[in-house]
Design an enzyme around this catalytic site. Structure first.
Site, short mmCIF file in Angstrom:
data_model
loop_
_atom_site.label_atom_id
_atom_site.label_comp_id
_atom_site.label_asym_id
_atom_site.label_seq_id
_atom_site.Cartn_x
_atom_site.Cartn_y
_atom_site.Cartn_z
CB VAL A 16 11.06 -9.04 20.66
CG1 VAL A 16 12.38 -9.79 20.84
CG2 VAL A 16 11.33 -7.56 20.41
N GLY A 133 19.70 -3.49 20.87
CA GLY A 133 19.18 -4.55 20.01
C GLY A 133 20.15 -5.69 19.77
N GLY A 186 8.14 -1.68 13.91
CA GLY A 186 8.37 -2.45 15.14
C GLY A 186 9.54 -1.97 15.97
CD GLU A 189 10.55 0.19 24.07
OE1 GLU A 189 10.09 -0.54 24.96
OE2 GLU A 189 11.38 -0.22 23.24
CE LYS A 204 17.45 0.56 24.41
NZ LYS A 204 16.94 1.02 23.11
P1 NDP Z 1 5.08 -5.92 21.96
O1 NDP Z 1 4.19 -4.90 22.54
O2 NDP Z 1 5.12 -6.10 20.49
O3 NDP Z 1 4.76 -7.35 22.60
C1 NDP Z 1 4.46 -7.53 23.95
C2 NDP Z 1 3.87 -8.92 24.12
O4 NDP Z 1 3.69 -9.19 25.50
C3 NDP Z 1 2.51 -9.08 23.44
O5 NDP Z 1 2.43 -10.36 22.84
C4 NDP Z 1 1.53 -8.98 24.60
O6 NDP Z 1 0.34 -9.74 24.39
C5 NDP Z 1 2.33 -9.59 25.72
N1 NDP Z 1 1.96 -9.10 27.05
C6 NDP Z 1 2.03 -7.84 27.52
N2 NDP Z 1 1.61 -7.78 28.80
C7 NDP Z 1 1.26 -9.05 29.14
C8 NDP Z 1 0.73 -9.63 30.32
N3 NDP Z 1 0.49 -8.90 31.40
N4 NDP Z 1 0.49 -10.94 30.31
C9 NDP Z 1 0.72 -11.70 29.21
N5 NDP Z 1 1.22 -11.21 28.06
C10 NDP Z 1 1.49 -9.89 28.02
O7 NDP Z 1 6.54 -5.59 22.51
P2 NDP Z 1 7.95 -5.90 21.85
O8 NDP Z 1 7.99 -7.30 21.41
O9 NDP Z 1 8.31 -4.81 20.89
O10 NDP Z 1 8.93 -5.68 23.09
C11 NDP Z 1 9.01 -6.64 24.12
C12 NDP Z 1 10.11 -6.24 25.09
O11 NDP Z 1 11.35 -6.17 24.38
C13 NDP Z 1 9.92 -4.87 25.74
O12 NDP Z 1 10.44 -4.90 27.05
C14 NDP Z 1 10.78 -3.96 24.87
O13 NDP Z 1 11.21 -2.80 25.56
C15 NDP Z 1 11.92 -4.88 24.55
N6 NDP Z 1 12.65 -4.57 23.34
C16 NDP Z 1 11.96 -4.33 22.16
C17 NDP Z 1 12.67 -4.08 21.02
C18 NDP Z 1 11.96 -3.79 19.73
O14 NDP Z 1 12.67 -3.39 18.77
N7 NDP Z 1 10.67 -3.98 19.61
C19 NDP Z 1 14.14 -4.03 21.01
C20 NDP Z 1 14.75 -4.30 22.29
C21 NDP Z 1 14.02 -4.55 23.39
P3 NDP Z 1 -0.69 -9.35 23.19
O15 NDP Z 1 0.06 -9.61 21.92
O16 NDP Z 1 -1.84 -10.28 23.39
O17 NDP Z 1 -1.01 -7.90 23.39
N1 HSE Z 2 12.31 1.25 21.17
C1 HSE Z 2 13.66 0.81 21.20
C2 HSE Z 2 14.46 1.59 20.19
C3 HSE Z 2 13.76 -0.65 20.90
O1 HSE Z 2 13.87 2.24 19.33
O2 HSE Z 2 15.68 1.56 20.25
C4 HSE Z 2 15.15 -1.22 21.08
O3 HSE Z 2 15.55 -1.19 22.41
#
Ligand code: NDP
Ligand code: HSE
Length: 436
Positions: A16, A133, A186, A189, A204
């Site tokens: 994201v 989303g 993607g 989680e 949620k």
């Molecule tokens: P990712 O695992 O793809 O990305 C997480 C990012 O955070 C990575 O860049 C990681 O770094 C960084 N990170 C994690 N821990 C730390 C830390 N302690 N310090 C610094 N950087 C950190 O997750 P998503 O993008 O999929 O999801 C992000 C959030 O959005 C979550 O809370 C998820 O539940 C929520 N979400 C996700 C959706 C989805 O469809 N993916 C939809 C709706 C909500 P690095 O890249 O170096 O590992």
């Molecule tokens: N893992 C979550 C899903 C991302 O599949 O719906 C969106 O919140």
């Protein structure tokens, strides 16, 4: 009048975060016009700052979250997890920054604390992307419908499990292939057991129930059943009877034994295939909201994935940035104004479909139906089919029993007693039926 730039710190450059950064940088002029001030992305915090991220200049990357947040007007939290984002968000709010997060797991565990911190710092904490989303659902439930009485929220709020169930149903994929593909796309989680086990949907549901009913609801209050036990055979049986299996989140106001309360629950359920929710495919989400005056409303769209989630995140960013420019935080209700008890699953009214492997002997059907009668549960349908057996073995039959409505307590007791019958070889599946 020239307005000085608003500094934006992004915590997380994953699925994201990358999409959010790309759009903030690539559409800077649009954001400036919409906000009334430039948005300047000053840092992107990640774990591994050496790794290249498409569309994010290396100079913005840091592995120091506090350094990234220093001096920020707006902090976008997209790291996931609980402890570190909680610490970072509280620090950001305390410093006077407004915060945008998509972190439903964190909100469902610490909603009251985080919202109180935002209120006392007189800044905003927005979280449209945390539920469903791209679909605008937090603002409609928490703000647009604040003048109405919401009675029920029901929907598909997890894209990963919907994708898995849909691919199993329509394409005949096995569970593992569908999950792996959802991860590659993607949707899942970081720990996909949060999706498969129903915990992501439960987080949620907690957020939606708290907003809809103005009462504290945490993830621990939500009854959760995931989809790990859903087999290809169950999907086939459902299909043969005109149903699809969907993981549903249901939040409703109930009166049980004269006591008003709320129920929040997540479970795989059978839906008639012609039901609108049964048609929701792939990683799409859909949520029905029923309110006294508004009637029934439906929200539908992409529920997971980088770009759709970035849309909701950036909507919140524009909203909090405008407030910063115009002055006044424009907070809508965050604190709970009611204290309704959360009722146990036993208090809800639902219908069950039970599939049994029974010995094919005289009196078996009678033994089974007697248990239903003993618990006051009315049967709607019984269907028996012969199961293949070897010459030597006793013949078995597959028995599918669908009930009329009853309390979950009576239905669950019925199932427990049926499983203990000597004529029952195996209790193959128990699913609730919704949407009739
Ligand atoms: P990712 O695992 O793809 O990305 C997480 C990012 O955070 C990575 O860049 C990681 O770094 C960084 N990170 C994690 N821990 C730390 C830390 N302690 N310090 C610094 N950087 C950190 O997750 P998503 O993008 O999929 O999801 C992000 C959030 O959005 C979550 O809370 C998820 O539940 C929520 N979400 C996700 C959706 C989805 O469809 N993916 C939809 C709706 C909500 P690095 O890249 O170096 O590992
Ligand atoms: N893992 C979550 C899903 C991302 O599949 O719906 C969106 O919140």
């Amino acid at each position: 009048m020239e307005t000085s730039p608003l500094k934006v710190a992004l915590l997380g450059g994953g699925v994201v975060g990358t999409e959010v950064a790309r759009r903030l940088l690539g559409r800077a002029a649009d954001f400036e016009r919409r906000v009334g001030a430039p948005l300047e992305l000053t840092a992107v915090a990640v774990r591994d700052a050496q790794r290249e991220r498409p569309g994010i200049p290396a100079a913005l990357l840091t592995d120091d979250v506090d350094q990234a947040m220093a001096g920020a007007d707006i902090v976008i939290e997209l790291m996931g997890g609980i402890d570190e984002p909680r610490r970072a968000i509280l620090a950001a709010l305390d410093s006077g920054a407004s915060v945008v997060t998509a972190n439903k797991a964190l909100l469902a565990a610490h909603y009251g604390e985080l919202m109180a911190a935002a209120d006392s710092a007189a800044v905003r904490l927005e979280h449209e992307a945390a539920v469903a989303g791209a679909i605008p659902i937090i603002r409609p439930v928490g703000d647009s419908l604040a003048g109405d009485e919401i009675t029920r929220v029901m929907g598909i709020v997890n894209g990963t499990t919907n994708y898995i169930l849909d691919q199993m149903d329509r394409e005949g994929w096995d569970f593992d292939r569908a999950l792996t593909t959802a991860q590659e796309l993607g949707f899942a989680e970081a720990d996909p057991t949060a999706d498969v086990g129903g915990h992501d949907a439960a987080a949620k549901a907690a957020i939606l129930a708290a907003l809809a009913f103005h009462t504290p609801v945490s993830i621990d209050d939500v009854h959760v059943e995931g989809i790990a036990s859903v087999t290809a055979d169950m999907i086939e049986t459902a299909r043969a009877q005109g149903f699809a299996i969907k993981l549903l989140a249901i939040c409703e106001k109930l009166v049980s034994e004269g006591r008003a309360g709320v129920s929040a629950r997540v479970y795989p359920a059978l839906l008639p295939r012609e039901h609108v929710l049964a048609q929701v495919s792939g990683a799409f989400n859909a949520v029905f909201v029923e309110a006294e005056a508004a009637g029934s409303l439906m929200f539908y769209g992409q529920g997971a994935g980088g770009a759709p989630t970035a849309s909701a995140v950036l909507g919140d960013v524009v909203s909090v940035a405008r407030r910063k420019v115009l002055g006044g935080r424009g907070q809508y209700e965050h604190a709970s104004t009611a204290t309704l008890p959360v009722l146990p699953i036993s208090a809800i009214t639902t219908r069950y479909q039970i599939t049994l492997d029974v010995f094919d002997r005289p009196g078996v059907l009678n033994a089974v139906t007697e248990v239903f009668a003993a618990h006051g549960v009315s049967i709607e349908l019984v269907q028996q089919t012969q199961l293949p057996a070897s010459e030597a073995a006793e013949r078995h039959a597959k028995l599918v029993v669908a009930t009329h409505s009853g309390t979950d307590e009576a239905l669950a007791q019925t199932v427990a007693d049926i499983a203990a019958l000597s004529v029952v070889n195996d209790l193959t599946s128990v699913l609730r039926i919704e949407g009739l």
